[in-house]
Design a protein around this motif. Structure first.
Motif, short mmCIF file in Angstrom:
data_model
loop_
_atom_site.label_atom_id
_atom_site.label_comp_id
_atom_site.label_asym_id
_atom_site.label_seq_id
_atom_site.Cartn_x
_atom_site.Cartn_y
_atom_site.Cartn_z
N VAL B 395 0.90 -1.47 0.29
CA VAL B 395 0.11 0.00 0.16
C VAL B 395 0.97 1.41 -0.37
O VAL B 395 1.82 1.07 0.13
CB VAL B 395 -0.88 -0.26 1.15
N LEU B 398 -1.50 6.18 0.69
CA LEU B 398 -3.10 6.74 1.03
C LEU B 398 -3.05 8.48 1.54
O LEU B 398 -2.12 8.89 1.78
CB LEU B 398 -3.07 5.41 2.16
N PRO B 399 -4.31 8.63 1.26
CA PRO B 399 -4.62 10.34 1.90
C PRO B 399 -4.20 10.04 4.03
O PRO B 399 -3.74 10.21 4.16
CB PRO B 399 -5.87 10.58 1.98
N VAL B 400 -2.81 11.23 3.62
CA VAL B 400 -2.93 11.46 5.27
C VAL B 400 -3.70 12.81 5.90
O VAL B 400 -2.86 13.98 5.11
CB VAL B 400 -1.38 11.99 5.64
N LEU B 401 -4.45 12.64 6.47
CA LEU B 401 -5.61 13.43 7.07
C LEU B 401 -4.92 14.49 8.35
O LEU B 401 -4.06 14.14 8.59
CB LEU B 401 -6.45 13.90 7.52
N ASP B 402 -4.60 16.26 7.64
CA ASP B 402 -3.84 16.34 8.96
C ASP B 402 -4.69 17.11 10.28
O ASP B 402 -5.98 18.32 9.76
CB ASP B 402 -3.36 18.66 8.89
N HIS B 403 -4.76 16.31 10.70
CA HIS B 403 -6.10 16.97 12.07
C HIS B 403 -6.50 18.42 12.60
O HIS B 403 -7.00 18.30 13.36
CB HIS B 403 -5.86 15.83 13.20
N PRO B 406 -9.26 22.27 10.63
CA PRO B 406 -10.66 22.39 10.67
C PRO B 406 -11.74 21.32 9.18
O PRO B 406 -12.75 21.02 9.46
CB PRO B 406 -11.36 22.77 11.00
N CYS B 408 -10.41 19.18 6.94
CA CYS B 408 -9.42 18.13 6.68
C CYS B 408 -10.41 16.80 6.19
O CYS B 408 -9.87 16.06 5.54
CB CYS B 408 -8.47 17.50 7.36
N LEU B 409 -12.33 16.83 6.74
CA LEU B 409 -12.61 15.80 6.32
C LEU B 409 -13.29 15.99 5.14
O LEU B 409 -13.64 15.23 3.81
CB LEU B 409 -13.87 15.96 7.47
N ASP B 410 -13.46 17.28 5.06
CA ASP B 410 -14.51 18.28 3.53
C ASP B 410 -13.31 17.15 2.11
O ASP B 410 -13.90 16.81 1.13
CB ASP B 410 -12.81 19.00 2.62
N CYS B 411 -11.94 16.52 1.63
CA CYS B 411 -11.71 15.07 1.29
C CYS B 411 -12.88 13.54 0.94
O CYS B 411 -12.04 13.41 0.86
CB CYS B 411 -10.25 15.54 0.71
N VAL B 412 -12.59 14.06 2.13
CA VAL B 412 -13.34 12.11 2.83
C VAL B 412 -14.39 11.41 1.76
O VAL B 412 -14.30 9.98 1.18
CB VAL B 412 -13.49 12.33 4.04
N VAL B 413 -15.38 12.40 1.33
CA VAL B 413 -16.85 11.69 0.82
C VAL B 413 -16.53 12.63 -0.38
O VAL B 413 -17.06 14.35 -0.44
CB VAL B 413 -18.06 12.00 1.36
#
Lengths: 414, 414
Positions: B395, B398-403, B406, B408-413
């Motif tokens: 693998v 993979l996307p690494v989110l910067d927690h 605020p 950072c979830l925009d890319c998730v769905v």
């Protein structure tokens, strides 16, 4: 099937026929209750023994299903209890056993909890589940979601062991790495659940992972009876449990209470021992300080990813269990627990996870202090397979023989 | 306990009370025989069902022990038979099952054979065992030798999957890599046995790995009865078996014969299907040519390390079984079998080994040709855990989110 869902802290009742997370009043975990009095007639040890079900669902009467056919199952549970050979340091123990949870789908005890949680979530209409994981929960969630035909979102610290990431990716979960700790991942899950309507499967944040894990306690009573060639169910004197989120410990304690109410066992209980890593020991510290709740453990670090839980939702329940059981709590260093893995492997033939290595070293320590007697019946929980921790044992420098050289075996026996 | 050891080719009897390898006259494998007529009274399906033993040793009467307490056991066998969900390409099958051998110590079906072989070898005085392995046999031998407290020498091709090497090294086996194939390793083992007095545990070169593996056949008769909620034992219509050395296939066929002699089943038999890799298919080729023996398969290669056996000692027995059972044999390419692993994972929640992926693709293929009917009862053998093949699924990216961001979830769905 459960008939109630009650807050473990404030006692508030919640509806059983809809998806629930934490207590709507105080934010603490909910516990499922059953009409145990009504079950006493039909749900007996003998009835359980006669069941063909080869999984934890032989205890379906006290799990969140009306019938075992509703279970989302991959064959979890009914793991072996192995008596340890009296060899090396193990020889000092006369009645030492390991409950080997590596014999579970996805190679860890997390399967039990996910089987129960996904079963109930799907029955109540969940289509997407989400959770944070720094280890084995990720794979378990991925594969039970797949078994149920629903979607799974995972948020994992970027330093999560590769085996845990790979199995989830192969399983097609939506995997997101996060530049933070599992607690940071948990916050993203919470936000995602609010934003996208996912169901939060975080440990103890829904009521049924604990129900699945409590089956370890039910099984143990049968396992110990079998080991003693007895019919009457029995519990060990001491249980060593590697404690991250602590759901297994809490679940087993709940199982013992239920078994007593079912008339299966008396009021006797094992002494419960919480084992944590030296550099991530919130519950051990709280226990030593006599506190009711644990503080967040700063800068948590350990190679035993299952123990790297700096703050656990169920901390107050664990501390209660430790005191009620006359148990204790102690830490093991990373170097020691890896030694424990090697000793399990070379002296017992069991490739334990680091968490399993930790409980074995803890038992040695408590025998030395006299807290354990050599003849006590002691059960160590190996919560998963060492195969998922191969990265901790890099090999290199192995001899490569040239098979075309007729003398190549000369180096083999020194 | 067995009462005879007879050559599968020339019929010569060998003493049961000493260590044996191949037939001393013709060099072919020895098969253990039991006084089945004498066992008919006490060794019944109901008696087996009542036994508490949670391992393949519930069939101890037809294994090389006088009593189950003599077994070198880590909890092998009693693996689940799972009904496959009708989803994706799996939906075309009405009665498709997988026998999931990942639920074994060291994560593969090799545990069954090693448990039986090490049990008997130790009882007859062996102190050191040796074998060649390009995969799961290595770990199984290491851990059963450790459980028994004896020494183990392993010779492995240097391109053996890392997981197989690591588990053996952690287990403290004497591991030697070899710049050749498993057949070259086998020659070194033979030489070492002569030179140093090791006992040769190579598959089919001693009589008891097959005895352990035959328990898959015994269990299947109970599993199928349970799945049908029937008391009468029953066998599936078709069994798909990924075939390297073929010990499991030969063992199951032996089990069916024994069960018939015990009066447990009638003369009906499943059609046996041998599945091999496109670039290592000696048995498939021999079957297609109508030959009695298989030729060594030159330049054998496949990512399914369990299938990379270019020449099998038991080739002539496998070919006999295929013909007696009206079975067939076919190959699967590496690309296809990896697809099979992904389909098992994403559609069923089972992280199968590549060999398991291969049998699933083979079943699809034979349904298309009409060789299989959609309503037939079909069992696929997944011989081990996918966890030992993580190296096949690198693998990355993979996307690494910067927690701390605020949004950072925009890319998730998407």
């Amino acid at each position: 099937m459960h008939t109630s869902l009650t807050c473990a802290a404030c006692g508030l009742d919640h509806a059983v026929d809809q998806l629930q997370n934490l207590c709507t009043a105080c934010g603490k975990p909910l516990l499922a209750g059953y009409d145990l009095a009504a079950l006493r007639e039909t749900f007996t040890p003998d009835a359980v023994r006669r069941r063909a079900t080869r999984s934890m669902w032989r205890f379906a009467d006290v799990l969140p299903v009306d019938d075992v056919s509703e279970a989302v199952s991959l064959g979890e549970g009914q793991t072996p209890l192995l008596r340890l050979e009296r060899r090396g340091a193990f020889a000092e123990f006369e009645n030492l056993f390991v409950k080997d949870e590596a014999f579970n789908p996805t190679g860890s005890f997390k399967a039990r909890g996910m089987a129960a949680a996904v079963t109930r979530a799907v029955a109540l209409g969940a289509k997407v589940v989400a959770l944070p994981s720094a280890g084995n929960a990720a794979g378990a969630a991925t594969y039970y979601a797949n078994r149920a035909g629903i979607e799974c979102f995972l948020f994992m610290p970027e330093d999560t062991p590769p085996a845990n990431i790979i199995e989830s990716v192969v399983g097609g979960a939506n995997v997101f790495l996060v530049n933070g700790l599992i607690s940071d991942c948990g916050k993203l899950v919470k936000q995602g659940c609010e934003q996208f309507g996912w169901f939060d499967l975080s440990t103890l944040k829904e009521p049924f992972r604990i129900e699945g894990k409590k089956t370890m306690g039910y099984e143990l009573a049968f396992d110990m009876a079998d080991a003693a060639q007895a019919t009457q169910l029995q519990l060990p004197d001491v249980i060593f449990y590697p404690t991250g989120g602590g759901t297994g410990l809490i679940g087993m304690w709940k199982a013992f209470d239920e078994m007593q109410q079912l008339g299966w066992i008396g009021p006797e209980r094992p002494r419960m021992v919480v084992v944590q890593a030296e550099n991530c020991a919130p519950v051990v510290r709280a226990f030593e300080q006599g506190a009711d709740h644990a503080e967040m453990f700063a800068n948590a670090s350990t190679v035993a990813s299952g123990l790297r839980v700096p703050a656990a939702v169920g901390d107050f329940i664990m501390l209660r269990v430790l005191r009620e059981s006359n148990g204790t709590a102690l830490t093991i260093s990373d170097a020691e627990l890896l030694d424990g893995v090697r000793e399990f492997a070379t002296q017992q033939g069991i490739y334990a996870c680091p968490e399993g290595g930790a409980v074995w070293k803890a038992a040695q320590q408590l025998l030395k202090t006299g807290w354990l007697k050599p003849d006590e019946k002691i059960v160590l929980f190996n919560t998963g397979s060492g195969l998922k921790y191969n990265h901790l044992f890099p090999v290199g420098g192995l001899p490569v023989l040239d098979h075309t050289d007729p003398d190549c075996l000369d180096c083999v026996v020194g």
